[in-house]
Design a protein around this motif. Structure first.
Motif, mmCIF file in Angstrom:
data_model
loop_
_atom_site.group_PDB
_atom_site.id
_atom_site.type_symbol
_atom_site.label_atom_id
_atom_site.label_comp_id
_atom_site.label_asym_id
_atom_site.label_seq_id
_atom_site.Cartn_x
_atom_site.Cartn_y
_atom_site.Cartn_z
ATOM 1 N N HIS A 130 22.914 29.000 -12.235
ATOM 2 C CA HIS A 130 24.220 28.315 -12.231
ATOM 3 C C HIS A 130 24.214 26.981 -11.501
ATOM 4 O O HIS A 130 25.222 26.578 -10.913
ATOM 5 N N VAL A 131 23.064 26.290 -11.546
ATOM 6 C CA VAL A 131 22.981 24.969 -10.912
ATOM 7 C C VAL A 131 23.968 23.990 -11.561
ATOM 8 O O VAL A 131 24.658 23.225 -10.880
ATOM 9 N N PHE A 132 24.077 24.042 -12.906
ATOM 10 C CA PHE A 132 24.945 23.066 -13.589
ATOM 11 C C PHE A 132 26.425 23.386 -13.351
ATOM 12 O O PHE A 132 27.249 22.477 -13.271
ATOM 13 N N ASP A 133 26.742 24.683 -13.223
ATOM 14 C CA ASP A 133 28.125 25.065 -12.884
ATOM 15 C C ASP A 133 28.486 24.520 -11.507
ATOM 16 O O ASP A 133 29.565 23.962 -11.297
ATOM 17 N N LEU A 134 27.554 24.728 -10.567
ATOM 18 C CA LEU A 134 27.798 24.299 -9.190
ATOM 19 C C LEU A 134 28.000 22.789 -9.124
ATOM 20 O O LEU A 134 28.966 22.300 -8.517
ATOM 21 N N LEU A 135 27.104 22.035 -9.780
ATOM 22 C CA LEU A 135 27.195 20.574 -9.670
ATOM 23 C C LEU A 135 28.325 20.003 -10.526
ATOM 24 O O LEU A 135 28.760 18.879 -10.308
ATOM 25 N N GLN A 136 28.823 20.773 -11.474
ATOM 26 C CA GLN A 136 29.994 20.321 -12.232
ATOM 27 C C GLN A 136 31.234 20.371 -11.337
ATOM 28 O O GLN A 136 32.046 19.462 -11.338
ATOM 29 N N LEU A 184 25.959 17.313 -4.120
ATOM 30 C CA LEU A 184 25.318 18.181 -3.122
ATOM 31 C C LEU A 184 23.842 17.815 -2.993
ATOM 32 O O LEU A 184 23.222 17.338 -3.952
ATOM 33 N N ASP A 185 23.277 18.065 -1.808
ATOM 34 C CA ASP A 185 21.834 17.856 -1.669
ATOM 35 C C ASP A 185 21.095 19.174 -1.904
ATOM 36 O O ASP A 185 21.733 20.229 -2.104
ATOM 37 N N ALA A 186 19.762 19.126 -1.893
ATOM 38 C CA ALA A 186 18.977 20.310 -2.260
ATOM 39 C C ALA A 186 19.244 21.489 -1.314
ATOM 40 O O ALA A 186 19.319 22.638 -1.765
ATOM 41 N N THR A 187 19.424 21.197 -0.015
ATOM 42 C CA THR A 187 19.668 22.294 0.939
ATOM 43 C C THR A 187 20.995 22.983 0.630
ATOM 44 O O THR A 187 21.096 24.218 0.650
ATOM 45 N N GLN A 188 21.992 22.169 0.310
ATOM 46 C CA GLN A 188 23.312 22.765 -0.011
ATOM 47 C C GLN A 188 23.241 23.554 -1.319
ATOM 48 O O GLN A 188 23.790 24.658 -1.418
ATOM 49 N N LEU A 215 13.918 15.725 -16.545
ATOM 50 C CA LEU A 215 14.244 16.144 -17.915
ATOM 51 C C LEU A 215 15.563 15.539 -18.410
ATOM 52 O O LEU A 215 15.984 15.814 -19.528
ATOM 53 N N GLY A 216 16.216 14.777 -17.556
ATOM 54 C CA GLY A 216 17.460 14.123 -17.973
ATOM 55 C C GLY A 216 18.673 15.037 -17.869
ATOM 56 O O GLY A 216 19.723 14.761 -18.468
ATOM 57 N N LEU A 217 18.548 16.135 -17.108
ATOM 58 C CA LEU A 217 19.660 17.079 -17.001
ATOM 59 C C LEU A 217 20.494 16.816 -15.750
ATOM 60 O O LEU A 217 21.676 17.166 -15.693
ATOM 61 N N LEU A 218 19.870 16.243 -14.737
ATOM 62 C CA LEU A 218 20.575 15.885 -13.489
ATOM 63 C C LEU A 218 20.264 14.431 -13.151
ATOM 64 O O LEU A 218 19.221 13.898 -13.549
ATOM 65 N N LYS A 219 21.200 13.816 -12.385
ATOM 66 C CA LYS A 219 20.953 12.482 -11.839
ATOM 67 C C LYS A 219 20.830 12.639 -10.333
ATOM 68 O O LYS A 219 21.563 13.445 -9.739
ATOM 69 N N SER A 220 19.929 11.855 -9.720
ATOM 70 C CA SER A 220 19.851 11.918 -8.259
ATOM 71 C C SER A 220 20.193 10.552 -7.681
ATOM 72 O O SER A 220 19.952 9.528 -8.315
ATOM 73 N N LYS A 221 20.782 10.606 -6.497
ATOM 74 C CA LYS A 221 21.069 9.359 -5.784
ATOM 75 C C LYS A 221 20.575 9.543 -4.372
ATOM 76 O O LYS A 221 20.758 10.616 -3.782
ATOM 77 N N LYS A 253 18.060 11.741 2.527
ATOM 78 C CA LYS A 253 18.879 12.699 1.795
ATOM 79 C C LYS A 253 19.146 12.266 0.352
ATOM 80 O O LYS A 253 19.708 11.204 0.098
ATOM 81 N N THR A 254 18.742 13.117 -0.607
ATOM 82 C CA THR A 254 19.009 12.851 -2.018
ATOM 83 C C THR A 254 20.097 13.815 -2.478
ATOM 84 O O THR A 254 20.041 15.004 -2.158
ATOM 85 N N VAL A 255 21.057 13.296 -3.218
ATOM 86 C CA VAL A 255 22.110 14.182 -3.736
ATOM 87 C C VAL A 255 22.073 14.186 -5.265
ATOM 88 O O VAL A 255 21.547 13.267 -5.885
ATOM 89 N N TYR A 256 22.655 15.247 -5.842
ATOM 90 C CA TYR A 256 22.506 15.476 -7.285
ATOM 91 C C TYR A 256 23.846 15.625 -7.988
ATOM 92 O O TYR A 256 24.808 16.124 -7.412
ATOM 93 N N GLU A 257 23.853 15.201 -9.252
ATOM 94 C CA GLU A 257 25.014 15.518 -10.101
ATOM 95 C C GLU A 257 24.553 15.709 -11.557
ATOM 96 O O GLU A 257 23.442 15.309 -11.913
#
Ligand code: SAM
Length: 344
Positions: A32-38, A43-47, A69-75, A81-85
């Motif tokens: 459920h990574v995509f549910d969480l980030l939606q 969030l960062d990897a630890t969160q 793979l083009g499924l997440l973007k990182s900033k 600290k890198t965060v994802y969406e």
């Protein structure tokens, strides 16, 4: 040339490594990574690890894979600290309640097709499906003996069909002008997802969904709030029972499950039920259609069922033996090719 070119190298690597990409996607979906980030982008990897109850190290690798793979973007929020969406692709298809969510289909791929594919060599050597090796159960009829043997597997299968039908249904329902038909019967219509696309697209059409009792008894689960009284459900076995009367018979991803002998049994029953002018509409990926993965999908049907993918001309031959003619095909830009034939 003495060296392979870059495109050839990329192509072969993509094919060899394809399973890693699929499994990374399946795993992120399952966790459920995509549910969480939606619901909580940034969030960062630890969160993320904490929320999905996984190791930080493993989660970091998985998130990085999803980025590539083009499924997440990182900033990079800070150098540490890198965060994802979610990317647009994930927002369209991967979180559970996305409008075109393939989440449930991906679970089916992970839980059912992946184990079957790991026995593909046996499927090829023996010429049979691999349910027994993959799941320890002999199955004469894959639906009644394998997919519907437990409520959990049945719901997963139905959810998978539902999600694909929601993505492909509109293109199938609108491929042809069906305004001359008043009643349709969706044979093996499962949850009714496809039927609702037909009634939405054709205001004058009513659709009876005909499927096995084990499926029809769960149909409420999928449409608890639906009030479309132009869709109804009838339980039965399309090889044995009388088919509901209709002007149009829909076979969406049905014939690929069965060998030619059984397709002829079904087409002959449809032909008996049809008056001249009635039609049969087949939605499948055809081997000579426009989707590049119909041949791999045929391998999939072989590992899973007694069936196969076929060419347009094979469907035309079979249908003409049962008195159908005036055949037309539309290649949708979606997963499915749509074929229609009239009873002469
Ligand atoms: N038409 C749906 C779609 O396109 O999403 C579902 C396709 S699914 C691959 C095959 C369907 O055929 C399942 O819903 C299954 O229950 C149904 N089915 C299998 N054997 C059947 C039988 N003997 N009689 C009626 N339905 C059957």
């Amino acid at each position: 040339a003495s060296e392979p070119n870059k495109e050839d190298l990329e192509k072969i690597t993509e094919l060899v490594d394809g399973f890693k990409a699929s499994k990374a996607l399946f795993t992120a979906s399952r966790l459920h990574v995509f549910d969480l980030l939606q619901s909580r982008p940034g969030l960062d990897a630890t969160q993320v690890a904490q929320e999905i109850e996984a190791s930080v190290k493993g989660t970091e690798r998985l998130l990085e894979a999803c980025v590539s793979l083009g499924l997440l973007k990182s900033k990079e929020r800070t150098s540490q600290k890198t965060v994802y969406e979610n990317t647009r692709l994930a927002a369209w298809f991967l979180w559970s309640d996305a409008p075109f969510s393939l989440h449930e289909y991906i679970q089916h791929c992970n839980n059912t097709l992946w184990p079957l594919f790991s026995h593909l060599e046996s499927a090829v050597r023996e010429g049979t499906n691999q349910h027994e090796k993959a799941f320890g159960k002999k199955s004469k009829d894959i639906f009644q003996d394998a997919y519907f043997s437990s409520k959990e597997v049945k719901l997963r299968f139905m959810n998978a069909m539902h999600s694909i039908a929601k993505v492909t249904g509109k293109a199938v329902a609108t491929a042809f002008d069906l305004s001359s038909y008043k009643t349709a019967c969706d044979l093996g219509g499962c949850t009714g997802a496809m039927a609702y696309e037909f009634t939405t697209a054709h205001p004058g059409l009513s659709v009876t969904v005909f499927d096995l009792p084990a499926v029809v008894e769960m149909s409420e689960h999928f449409h608890p709030l639906h009030t479309d009284n132009r869709v109804s459900f009838v339980a039965g076995d399309f090889f044995k029972d009388e088919l509901p009367k209709a002007d149009l018979y829909i076979l969406a991803r049905i014939l690929h499950d069965w060998p030619d002998e059984k397709v002829h049994v079904l087409l002959s029953k449809i032909a008996d039920a049809c008056k001249p002018g009635c039609a049969v509409l087949i939605a499948e990926t055809m081997l000579d259609g426009q989707t590049p993965y119909s041949a791999p999908q045929s391998v999939n049907m072989h590992a899973q069922t007694e069936g196969m993918k076929r060419r347009e001309s094979q469907y035309a031959d079979m249908l003409s033996k049962h008195g159908f003619g005036c055949m037309r095909v539309v290649h949708t830009l979606n997963f499915l090719d749509v074929f229609i034939a009239n009873k002469m």
